[in-house]
Design a protein around this motif. Structure first.
Motif, PDB file in Angstrom:
ATOM      1  N   LEU A 792       0.843  -1.202   0.000  1.00  0.00           N
ATOM      2  CA  LEU A 792       0.000   0.000   0.000  1.00  0.00           C
ATOM      3  C   LEU A 792       0.880   1.254   0.000  1.00  0.00           C
ATOM      4  CD1 LEU A 792      -2.783  -0.957   2.581  1.00  0.00           C
ATOM      5  CD2 LEU A 792      -2.967  -0.917   0.096  1.00  0.00           C
ATOM      6  N   PRO A 793       0.325   2.344  -0.530  1.00  0.00           N
ATOM      7  CA  PRO A 793       1.063   3.611  -0.504  1.00  0.00           C
ATOM      8  C   PRO A 793       0.939   4.278   0.864  1.00  0.00           C
ATOM      9  CG  PRO A 793      -1.083   3.946  -1.489  1.00  0.00           C
ATOM     10  CD  PRO A 793      -0.988   2.471  -1.202  1.00  0.00           C
ATOM     11  N   VAL A 794       1.642   5.356   1.050  1.00  0.00           N
ATOM     12  CA  VAL A 794       1.441   6.207   2.225  1.00  0.00           C
ATOM     13  C   VAL A 794       0.481   7.326   1.835  1.00  0.00           C
ATOM     14  CG1 VAL A 794       3.633   5.729   3.338  1.00  0.00           C
ATOM     15  CG2 VAL A 794       3.505   7.548   1.625  1.00  0.00           C
ATOM     16  N   ARG A 795       0.044   8.071   2.829  1.00  0.00           N
ATOM     17  CA  ARG A 795      -0.838   9.204   2.530  1.00  0.00           C
ATOM     18  C   ARG A 795      -0.195  10.509   2.977  1.00  0.00           C
ATOM     19  NH1 ARG A 795      -0.380  11.443   6.538  1.00  0.00           N
ATOM     20  NH2 ARG A 795      -1.330  11.051   8.574  1.00  0.00           N
ATOM     21  N   VAL A 796      -0.436  11.548   2.216  1.00  0.00           N
ATOM     22  CA  VAL A 796      -0.095  12.906   2.643  1.00  0.00           C
ATOM     23  C   VAL A 796      -1.403  13.685   2.706  1.00  0.00           C
ATOM     24  CG1 VAL A 796       2.267  12.906   1.790  1.00  0.00           C
ATOM     25  CG2 VAL A 796       0.430  13.633   0.270  1.00  0.00           C
ATOM     26  N   ASP A 797      -1.585  14.444   3.763  1.00  0.00           N
ATOM     27  CA  ASP A 797      -2.833  15.201   3.917  1.00  0.00           C
ATOM     28  C   ASP A 797      -2.582  16.669   3.631  1.00  0.00           C
ATOM     29  OD1 ASP A 797      -1.305  14.934   6.431  1.00  0.00           O
ATOM     30  OD2 ASP A 797      -2.816  16.296   7.236  1.00  0.00           O
ATOM     31  N   PHE A 798      -3.450  17.229   2.814  1.00  0.00           N
ATOM     32  CA  PHE A 798      -3.370  18.657   2.520  1.00  0.00           C
ATOM     33  C   PHE A 798      -4.035  19.475   3.619  1.00  0.00           C
ATOM     34  CE2 PHE A 798      -3.263  16.812  -1.848  1.00  0.00           C
ATOM     35  CZ  PHE A 798      -1.985  17.231  -2.178  1.00  0.00           C
ATOM     36  N   VAL A 799      -5.220  19.034   4.054  1.00  0.00           N
ATOM     37  CA  VAL A 799      -5.957  19.803   5.056  1.00  0.00           C
ATOM     38  C   VAL A 799      -7.098  18.948   5.592  1.00  0.00           C
ATOM     39  CG1 VAL A 799      -7.480  20.844   3.310  1.00  0.00           C
ATOM     40  CG2 VAL A 799      -7.159  22.004   5.495  1.00  0.00           C
ATOM     41  N   MET A 819      -4.048  12.438  -0.098  1.00  0.00           N
ATOM     42  CA  MET A 819      -3.584  11.851  -1.355  1.00  0.00           C
ATOM     43  C   MET A 819      -2.693  10.653  -1.056  1.00  0.00           C
ATOM     44  SD  MET A 819      -1.489  13.813  -4.420  1.00  0.00           S
ATOM     45  CE  MET A 819      -0.103  14.289  -3.377  1.00  0.00           C
ATOM     46  N   ALA A 820      -2.881   9.578  -1.821  1.00  0.00           N
ATOM     47  CA  ALA A 820      -2.027   8.395  -1.712  1.00  0.00           C
ATOM     48  C   ALA A 820      -0.839   8.557  -2.646  1.00  0.00           C
ATOM     49  CB  ALA A 820      -2.821   7.144  -2.076  1.00  0.00           C
ATOM     50  N   ILE A 821       0.367   8.305  -2.124  1.00  0.00           N
ATOM     51  CA  ILE A 821       1.568   8.461  -2.945  1.00  0.00           C
ATOM     52  C   ILE A 821       2.505   7.282  -2.736  1.00  0.00           C
ATOM     53  CG2 ILE A 821       1.441  10.993  -2.899  1.00  0.00           C
ATOM     54  CD1 ILE A 821       3.816  10.929  -0.919  1.00  0.00           C
ATOM     55  N   SER A 822       3.265   6.988  -3.763  1.00  0.00           N
ATOM     56  CA  SER A 822       4.380   6.052  -3.644  1.00  0.00           C
ATOM     57  C   SER A 822       5.650   6.855  -3.428  1.00  0.00           C
ATOM     58  CB  SER A 822       4.491   5.200  -4.906  1.00  0.00           C
ATOM     59  OG  SER A 822       4.739   6.028  -6.044  1.00  0.00           O
ATOM     60  N   LEU A 823       6.641   6.220  -2.813  1.00  0.00           N
ATOM     61  CA  LEU A 823       7.924   6.874  -2.549  1.00  0.00           C
ATOM     62  C   LEU A 823       9.038   6.094  -3.226  1.00  0.00           C
ATOM     63  CD1 LEU A 823       7.598   7.780   1.250  1.00  0.00           C
ATOM     64  CD2 LEU A 823       7.285   9.303  -0.717  1.00  0.00           C
ATOM     65  N   GLU A 824       9.901   6.819  -3.906  1.00  0.00           N
ATOM     66  CA  GLU A 824      11.050   6.221  -4.579  1.00  0.00           C
ATOM     67  C   GLU A 824      10.624   5.066  -5.480  1.00  0.00           C
ATOM     68  OE1 GLU A 824      13.814   7.692  -4.538  1.00  0.00           O
ATOM     69  OE2 GLU A 824      13.407   9.091  -2.890  1.00  0.00           O
ATOM     70  N   GLY A 825       9.480   5.246  -6.154  1.00  0.00           N
ATOM     71  CA  GLY A 825       9.054   4.304  -7.182  1.00  0.00           C
ATOM     72  C   GLY A 825       8.275   3.099  -6.710  1.00  0.00           C
ATOM     73  N   SER A 826       7.946   2.998  -5.425  1.00  0.00           N
ATOM     74  CA  SER A 826       7.202   1.830  -4.957  1.00  0.00           C
ATOM     75  C   SER A 826       6.303   2.206  -3.797  1.00  0.00           C
ATOM     76  CB  SER A 826       8.164   0.714  -4.535  1.00  0.00           C
ATOM     77  OG  SER A 826       8.926   1.134  -3.408  1.00  0.00           O
ATOM     78  N   ALA A 827       5.293   1.332  -3.586  1.00  0.00           N
ATOM     79  CA  ALA A 827       4.450   1.475  -2.404  1.00  0.00           C
ATOM     80  C   ALA A 827       5.257   1.007  -1.199  1.00  0.00           C
ATOM     81  CB  ALA A 827       3.176   0.652  -2.562  1.00  0.00           C
ATOM     82  N   GLY A 949      -7.423   8.528  14.272  1.00  0.00           N
ATOM     83  CA  GLY A 949      -8.591   8.809  13.460  1.00  0.00           C
ATOM     84  C   GLY A 949      -8.690   7.867  12.276  1.00  0.00           C
ATOM     85  N   TRP A 950      -9.539   8.279  11.307  1.00  0.00           N
ATOM     86  CA  TRP A 950      -9.799   7.393  10.172  1.00  0.00           C
ATOM     87  C   TRP A 950      -9.062   7.787   8.900  1.00  0.00           C
ATOM     88  CZ3 TRP A 950     -11.484  10.791   6.682  1.00  0.00           C
ATOM     89  CH2 TRP A 950     -12.295  11.854   7.081  1.00  0.00           C
ATOM     90  N   GLN A 951      -8.430   8.959   8.874  1.00  0.00           N
ATOM     91  CA  GLN A 951      -7.911   9.429   7.596  1.00  0.00           C
ATOM     92  C   GLN A 951      -6.717   8.627   7.079  1.00  0.00           C
ATOM     93  OE1 GLN A 951      -5.359  12.272   6.357  1.00  0.00           O
ATOM     94  NE2 GLN A 951      -4.888  13.245   8.326  1.00  0.00           N
ATOM     95  N   ASP A 952      -5.926   8.011   7.976  1.00  0.00           N
ATOM     96  CA  ASP A 952      -4.719   7.320   7.527  1.00  0.00           C
ATOM     97  C   ASP A 952      -5.054   6.105   6.671  1.00  0.00           C
ATOM     98  OD1 ASP A 952      -3.345   9.196   8.955  1.00  0.00           O
ATOM     99  OD2 ASP A 952      -2.946   7.903  10.673  1.00  0.00           O
TER     100      ASP A 952
END
Length: 1130
Positions: A792-799, A819-827, A949-952
Motif C-alpha cells: 500500500l502507498p502512504v498518505r499525505v494530507d493537505f488539510v 492523497m495516496a503516494i508512492s515513494l522512490e518508485g514503490s508502495a 482517526g480514520w484518515q490514515d
C-alpha cells in the motif's frame, strides 16, 4: 478632524465625504469635498484619482475579509508567542506610560490581567510608568522616563550587580569605579532587550467615558465570537496582537517599538523590513486634506520599493502642514497624496543603544523640564534628533541641543506600508463607528452577558452588550454599546448610546411603575468611584460633545449648545465655572455632575438632559444647586482605581458564575467551564467557594443520559472543577476515567454491528492440545499452501486532519483532503502472509523483531503499549481468525515492513494495519473490500488503544486524491469522494510539490492528548479551528478540481497555522528553520499528520522554483532534510 477607520472622514448629513482607503490605495472623492489640494493637481493626477475611485468601490467587500484575516493571523501569532516563546520570540518587556501614579496603578492591574488571560508571556516584564509626581512632561520625555524605569527594574529585581555582569560579558572592566558606571552597565544590558512601549497617559477628553479605564483598555469585541467564554477583547489586546508580529522584524538585535494607545494600526507587521542601526517610522499614504491635521513625513526617493511597502530615508518632518507647505517641502507623492506619521516608531541597533544611554541619564533632563514647565514631544522633538533638516529648529527647543548631540548621529527611515488600515479611537463616535462600520462583521455583540428573553425586553440585534447583566423590562436601541454594567428593569437606552461601568438598580431605590430612567439617543453614561469617600458619581454627556470645546466656540453638553443648556435649566455660568479661572469655560472643567444618593443622581441626570417632568423641575433644580458637584477634570484626579478594579473583577466573576451555573444545571455542558472558573476565581473572597458549589452538582451531571451528554465530557468537567478548587490529587485520580470514557464512546461508534466476541481470544487450549483431543469429531483438513502479498502507498494530507480524530469525529462532522503516494518508485508499506503446515504464528518485521505464538489464547486485548506485535495480534482478532479457530490445522508466517523513516507522519501504522487485515482476509477468503477493511482497521485501532482517526487508512486504501467526510453517530459513517485528477493537475502537482523528511521524529501521542483535553473542555478556539479545517478541506477540493494550485498553497499555509493553534508544540525550531528557508520559494507548506516532526509538504510557486528549492535543500546540510521522489498512487 480625526483620523478614522481607513482614514475615513464623514461630515454632517448635508456635507460631502472624504474617504481614503489605505488597504488598496484607493481614493474616493465627492464633488463637494474636493479640497484646494485636489484643485491644484495636474490633469494626470485627476485622472489617476478618478480611476482609483472606480477601483475603490469594488474593494469594499474585500476590506472586511482582509481585516478579519489580518486580525486572526495576528492573534494566532500572539497566542503562539505566549505559549511557545522559545519558538516565536516575544517581547522582553512591555511598558505603558501613565499620567499619574493612580493611573499607573490601574494599568498595572490591567497588565496583570493580560498575563493571566494569556495575552502576555509569563517571562515578559510589564511596567506602568507614570510621569514624575503627575507632572505633564510630554510623550518624548515620558519615553525616556519609561526606558529609565525599566533599566532600574532590571537592576533592582534581576541583576543586583549589574555592572559586574555586563563587564564579565564583555570581557572588560571599563567603567568600573566611574560615577557613571551603573548607567553605562544598564545601558549595555538594556540595548540587548526587545521592548514594546505604549503611550497611554493622558486624560481622554474626547472619549471621557474611557477616562477611568484608560482609552487603551476600552472594549473592542472584534473576534470575540471566536472565544465566547473568554474575556472581552480590549483595544490593548488587539494592539498586542499586531505588535507581536512586529517583534520578529527585530530579530536578535535589541530595539524598541513605540505605539500610541488610541490607534489600532492593522497591517501585517510580520513582513515589516527595518533598516539596521536606525530609527524607522511607519507611514501610510493619505490625502492632503486629512494630512493637514496630522504629522507628515517627507521621504527621499528610493529604489527599495515593493508592491506592498517602501523604505526610504526621512528628509523632513511636518506638523499639520498646509498644502503650500506640502508642495514646498516636496512632500506630495506622485499620486497626489502624502505620508502620514502613524505614531509607530521602531528603534534598533546603534540608534537604540544611544537612546538607552540617553534615557539612563535622563532624570536631570526631566527635572529641568518640570522646573521650566515645558514638555518634550516624541513626535516633534525627540524624533527630530534623527532628521538633520530639523536639527537647527530642535536646538532652539528645550533640551534640544542635548537631543541632537546624543542622538543626532543616526538617521531615521520611513517604512511606508501601502496596505495599512488605521483605526483611530479619538472620539466616542469613532468607537461606535468601528463597531458598526467595516469591522461590524467581526464584532461579538453578546459576550459574557446575561440578557432576558426577547419577549421580556426590547434589545435591538445591533446593540453590543459586553460583560453586562440586563434585567427584564429594559430597552436598548440600535448600535448602542453596553459594557461592564448592570441595568435593572424600567431603563430605556436609546440608539447610538454608550453605557460603561454603571449599576442602575431601580428596584432598590425607585418604583419602576412610576419612574423610569431614560438615556436619549446619542448619549454616553458612566460611573466613577471617588477616592477616599466611597461615593460614586453618575457622569453623562452627548456622543458628539467635545469636552475641550469652549462655551464661546460651539461647545455643547448633551448635544445642545451651552447657551441653550443654561437657558433651559435656568442656571448661570457662575454655577458651573469659577470666574477667577484662567482656563476657557468648557465641559471638561464645568462643575455640573452632582454627588448625591444614587436615586437622586438619576433624577437630576434626567433634569440636566432635559427629560424631567415639569412638576419635578423646580425640586430637581434646587437639589442640584444644593449638592456638591464635580467636573470631569476633577474626576480625572479623584478616581478610586482600586475600587473600580475590584468592582469590575467581582462583576465579571458573578456573570461567569451565572453562566457556569446555568450550563451545569440546565445545559449540555457546552461552555468552557475551565475558562469560566478562571474568571470566577478572581472574585474577592468567594471564588473557590463558588467552584466548590459547582463541584457538588457533578453527581447529578453524571446521571444524565450518556447519549445526550458524553461521559468523557462529564468527567472532564469534574476534573476541571477539582483543579479550580485546588484539589489536584483527586483530579489526577479521576483523569483515567476521562480516557476510558473516550475509548468506550469511540468503540461504540466504530464497533456497531461488529461481532464483539471476535475481539476476544477463544479461551481454548493451545493449538497442540486442540489437535490431540480432536473435539467434536474434528478431522484434519488437507493442507493447501497459500501466500498473499499486499503493498500500500502512504498518505499525505493537505488539510482537514484532526477532524477525523475521536472524540471530535464521533460527535461532529469531519472532512479531510488527502492523497495516496508512492515513494522512490514503490508502495512503501506492505505485508507477506503465507500458510504453513505446522501450527503456530511466526511474526517478523523489518527491524528483525520475531515472535512465535503457540498459545492463541495469549492473543487478547488489552495489549501492552510497548508490544511491537500488537498490530498483527489485533488484526488476527478483528478478522476472526483466532476466535473461529482458523489456525487449528495450519500455521502462518506474517512478515511486515514500512520503508519510511520512523515517526514519518505518513499514516504508517494505520496503513500497515490495513495491509495486514486485507492480506488476512484474502488468506481466509473473507470480505477484503476496501470499505470492510477500513472499518475493521477502526476497530483494530481501538483494540490497540492508539486512539487515532480514520484518515490514515482511508488515505492508503483508496488510491489517488480524495475528499472524505465523516458523519457522527452510531455507527460512524464515512463518505469517500475520489477526485478525478486531470493529467494537467497531476503534472502540476508532481512538478511543484516536494515531499521532504525533516529529520525530526514526531511524537503524535503527546500532541493528540493535549488536543483531546482541550476539546473535552470545549475550548472555543480549538473548536473553531477544527471547524475551519473542515471548511478548508472542502475549499481545497474545489481548488484542486479547478487546478488552482496556488489556492491550495494558501490553504496549506492556513491549515498549518491552525495546527499550531491547536498545539504550538506540533512544530519545533528545526521545522521552523526549514519552513523559513523554503518560504521564499513556496506558495504553501505544512507538516503532514499531527505534526511534531516527520514529513513536510513544500508546494513551490512554480516548477522552476521547485527545482531551485530542491537543489538548495540538497546543498544545505545543516537542515538535515531529505527529499523523496514521489508519484500519485493511482
Amino acid at each position: 478632524m480625526n483620523l478614522s477607520i481607513f482614514c475615513r472622514q464623514t461630515s454632517k448629513k448635508d456635507e460631502g465625504t472624504i474617504c481614503c482607503d489605505l488597504v488598496f490605495r484607493r481614493l474616493v472623492f465627492t464633488a463637494s469635498s474636493l479640497s484646494l489640494a485636489a484643485e491644484r493637481t495636474t490633469d494626470k493626477l485627476v485622472t489617476t484619482m478618478e480611476s482609483s475611485r472606480k477601483a475603490g468601490r469594488s474593494s469594499r467587500a474585500k476590506q472586511k475579509h482582509d481585516l478579519a484575516s489580518l486580525l486572526r493571523k495576528s492573534w494566532y501569532h500572539l497566542r503562539l508567542s505566549v505559549r511557545h516563546p522559545s519558538r516565536v520570540p516575544t517581547w522582553d518587556a512591555i511598558l505603558l506610560t501613565a499620567a499619574s501614579p493612580e493611573q499607573a496603578q490601574l494599568y498595572t492591574w490591567q497588565l496583570q490581567r493580560a498575563k493571566r488571560m494569556g495575552r502576555i508571556a509569563p517571562s515578559t516584564v510589564t511596567l506602568a510608568v507614570p510621569d514624575p509626581d503627575g507632572h505633564r512632561i510630554g510623550s518624548g520625555a515620558a519615553t525616556l522616563n519609561a526606558i529609565h524605569a525599566l533599566a532600574l527594574h532590571y537592576r533592582n529585581h534581576f541583576v543586583p550587580d549589574l555592572h559586574s555582569q555586563v563587564a564579565s560579558t564583555n570581557g572588560s572592566g571599563s567603567g568600573a569605579g566611574d560615577g557613571d558606571g551603573d548607567d553605562v552597565a544598564m545601558a549595555e544590558l538594556m540595548a540587548k532587550k526587545h521592548i514594546l512601549l505604549l503611550h497611554a497617559g493622558g486624560d481622554s477628553k474626547r472619549v471621557p467615558w474611557a477616562n477611568p479605564m484608560g482609552k487603551v483598555f476600552l472594549p473592542l469585541p472584534y473576534l470575540a465570537g471566536d472565544d465566547p467564554d473568554g474575556p472581552v477583547p480590549l483595544l490593548f489586546d488587539h494592539i498586542l496582537a499586531i505588535a507581536s508580529c512586529a517583534r520578529q522584524a527585530f530579530g536578535s538585535e535589541g530595539g524598541m517599538l513605540t505605539m500610541t494607545g488610541d490607534v489600532l494600526p492593522c497591517f501585517d507587521a510580520s513582513t515589516m523590513t527595518l533598516p539596521q542601526d536606525t530609527s524607522c517610522i511607519i507611514t501610510v499614504p493619505i490625502t492632503l486634506d486629512v494630512a493637514s491635521n496630522h504629522g507628515v513625513i517627507v521621504a527621499a526617493k528610493t529604489k527599495n520599493n515593493t508592491q506592498n511597502y517602501a523604505v526610504s530615508l526621512v528628509d523632513n518632518l511636518l506638523q499639520k502642514p498646509s498644502v503650500e507647505e506640502l508642495v514646498k517641502s516636496k512632500a506630495v507623492l506622485a499620486d497626489g497624496r502624502t505620508l502620514l506619521d502613524t505614531g509607530i516608531i521602531a528603534v534598533r541597533g546603534k540608534a537604540w543603544s544611544e537612546l538607552v544611554t540617553l534615557s539612563c541619564s535622563s532624570q536631570q533632563m526631566i527635572s529641568e523640564l518640570i522646573k521650566i514647565k515645558k514638555e518634550m514631544s516624541l513626535y516633534e522633538d525627540l524624533v527630530a534628533a534623527w532628521v538633520p533638516a530639523k536639527h537647527e529648529w530642535l536646538r532652539k527647543r528645550p533640551l534640544g541641543e542635548e537631543l541632537v548631540n546624543k542622538l543626532g548621529k543616526q538617521k531615521m527611515f520611513s517604512y511606508c506600508d501601502y496596505d495599512l488600515l488605521f483605526l483611530h479611537f479619538g472620539t466616542s463616535n469613532e468607537v461606535l463607528e468601528h463597531l458598526s462600520g467595516v469591522g461590524s462583521e467581526l464584532v461579538g455583540r453578546r459576550h459574557l452577558c446575561s440578557i432576558p428573553a426577547t419577549t421580556a425586553a426590547d434589545i435591538t440585534a445591533s446593540a453590543v452588550i459586553l460583560s453586562s447583566k440586563i434585567a427584564p423590562g429594559v430597552s436598548i436601541g440600535e448600535d448602542s454599546l453596553i459594557y461592564d454594567s448592570s441595568i435593572s428593569g424600567g431603563i430605556q437606552i436609546g440608539s447610538l448610546c454608550i453605557v460603561v461601568g454603571v449599576n442602575i438598580a431601580l428596584d432598590d431605590h425607585l418604583s419602576t411603575e412610576d419612574i423610569k430612567f431614560m438615556l436619549p439617543d446619542r448619549h454616553c453614561l458612566w460611573e466613577v468611584p471617588l477616592v477616599g469617600s466611597g461615593e460614586r458619581v453618575l457622569v453623562f454627556c452627548g456622543l458628539h460633545d467635545n469636552p475641550k470645546s469652549s462655551l464661546s466656540r460651539d461647545g455643547t453638553f448633551c448635544g445642545k449648545p451651552w447657551k441653550k443648556v443654561l437657558h433651559d435649566l435656568g442656571i448661570q455660568e457662575s454655577d458651573l465655572w469659577e470666574s477667577s479661572g484662567t482656563d476657557e469655560k468648557c465641559l471638561w472643567n464645568s462643575k455640573i455632575f452632582p454627588i448625591l444618593p444614587y436615586s437622586q443622581m438619576l433624577n437630576v441626570a434626567l433634569w440636566l438632559m432635559g427629560l424631567a417632568k415639569p412638576k419635578t423641575e423646580h425640586m430637581l433644580s434646587s437639589l442640584w444647586r444644593s449638592s456638591s458637584r464635580i467636573s470631569l477634570e476633577e474626576l480625572h484626579r479623584s478616581i478610586d482605581f482600586s475600587t473600580m478594579c475590584i468592582g469590575s473583577s467581582n462583576h465579571q466573576a458573578d456573570l461567569a458564575a451565572g453562566i457556569a451555573k446555568a450550563c451545569i444545571s440546565y445545559g449540555m455542558l457546552g461552555r468552557n467551564l475551565s475558562q469560566l472558573c478562571e474568571e470566577i476565581l478572581q472574585k474577592e473572597g468567594s471564588g473557590v467557594e463558588i467552584c466548590m458549589d459547582f463541584l457538588g452538582m457533578c453527581p447529578k451531571v453524571q446521571e444524565q443520559n450518556s447519549n445526550i451528554l458524553p461521559k468523557s465530557r462529564a468527567y472532564q468537567v469534574q476534573v476541571d472543577l477539582l483543579r479550580a478548587c485546588n484539589d489536584e490529587v483527586t483530579a489526577c485520580k479521576l483523569e483515567p476515567k476521562v480516557w476510558a470514557a473516550v475509548a468506550d464512546e469511540t468503540a461504540s461508534a466504530v464497533r456497531y454491528g461488529f461481532k464483539e466476541h471476535l475481539s476476544e481470544s477463544p479461551g481454548s487450549l493451545s493449538c497442540l492440545e486442540y489437535q490431540n483431543n480432536h473435539h467434536d469429531g474434528h478431522t484434519r483438513q488437507p493442507f493447501h499452501p497459500r501466500m498473499v502479498k499486499v503493498e500500500l502507498p502512504v498518505r499525505v494530507d493537505f488539510v482537514g486532519g484532526w477532524s477525523d480524530t475521536p472524540p471530535w469525529s464521533i460527535e461532529r462532522a469531519g472532512c479531510v483532503l488527502n492523497m495516496a503516494i508512492s515513494l522512490e518508485g514503490s508502495a512503501p508499506i506492505g505485508t507477506v502472509i503465507e500458510t504453513t503446515e505446522t501450527t503456530g504464528v511466526l511474526i517478523t518485521d523489518d527491524v528483525n523483531n520475531k515472535l512465535h505464538i503457540e498459545d492463541y489464547k495469549s492473543i487478547s486485548a488489552p495489549f501492552d503499549g510497548d508490544d511491537p506485535f500488537r498490530l498483527v495480534k489485533s488484526a488476527l482478532l478483528v478478522t476472526g481468525i483466532i476466535h473461529d479457530n482458523v489456525l487449528v490445522d495450519m500455521g502462518m508466517k506474517i512478515k511486515t515492513w514500512a520503508n519510511v523513516p520512523r515517526g514519518s507522519g505518513l499514516g504508517t501504522s494505520s496503513i500497515l494495519a490495513a495491509a495486514v487485515v486485507k492480506a488476512l482476509l484474502q488468506i481466509i477468503d473473507g470480505d477484503d473490500s476496501t470499505e470492510n477493511v477500513a472499518r475493521l482497521v477502526l476497530v483494530l485501532e481501538q483494540l490497540m488503544g492508539t486512539g487515532g482517526g480514520w484518515q490514515d487508512q482511508i488515505g492508503g486504501l483508496y488510491p489517488g486524491i480524495k475528499c472524505t467526510s465523516s458523519f457522527p453517530g452510531i455507527p460512524l459513517r464515512l463518505q469517500v469522494i475520489p477526485l478525478l485528477a486531470s493529467p494537467q493537475l497531476v503534472s502540476k502537482l508532481q512538478q511543484r510539490l516536494l515531499v521532504v523528511f525533516t529529520g525530526q521524529v514526531r511524537l503524535a501521542h503527546k500532541v493528540l492528548q493535549k488536543v483531546v483535553i482541550r476539546y473535552l473542555r470545549r475550548d472555543n478556539l480549538l473548536v473553531s479551528s477544527i471547524k475551519r479545517l473542515v471548511e478548508l478541506a472542502k475549499i481545497g477540493r474545489e481548488a484542486l478540481m479547478n487546478c488552482d494550485i496556488d489556492e491550495l498553497g494558501e490553504i496549506m499555509l492556513e491549515a498549518w497555522r491552525l495546527h499550531q493553534e491547536l498545539d504550538p508544540y506540533c512544530s519545533n525550531k528545526s521545522v521552523d528553520r526549514l519552513f523559513s528557508f523554503a518560504s521564499p520559494y513556496c506558495s504553501g507548506y505544512k507538516l503532514v499528520g499531527a505534526g511534531g516532526g516527520g514529513f513536510a509538504l513544500l508546494l513551490a510557486k512554480d516548477a522552476d522554483q521547485a527545482m531551485e528549492l530542491r537543489q538548495r535543500l540538497q546543498d544545505n546540510k545543516d537542515l538535515n532534510a531529505k527529499i523523496y521522489n514521489w508519484q500519485i498512487f493511482l
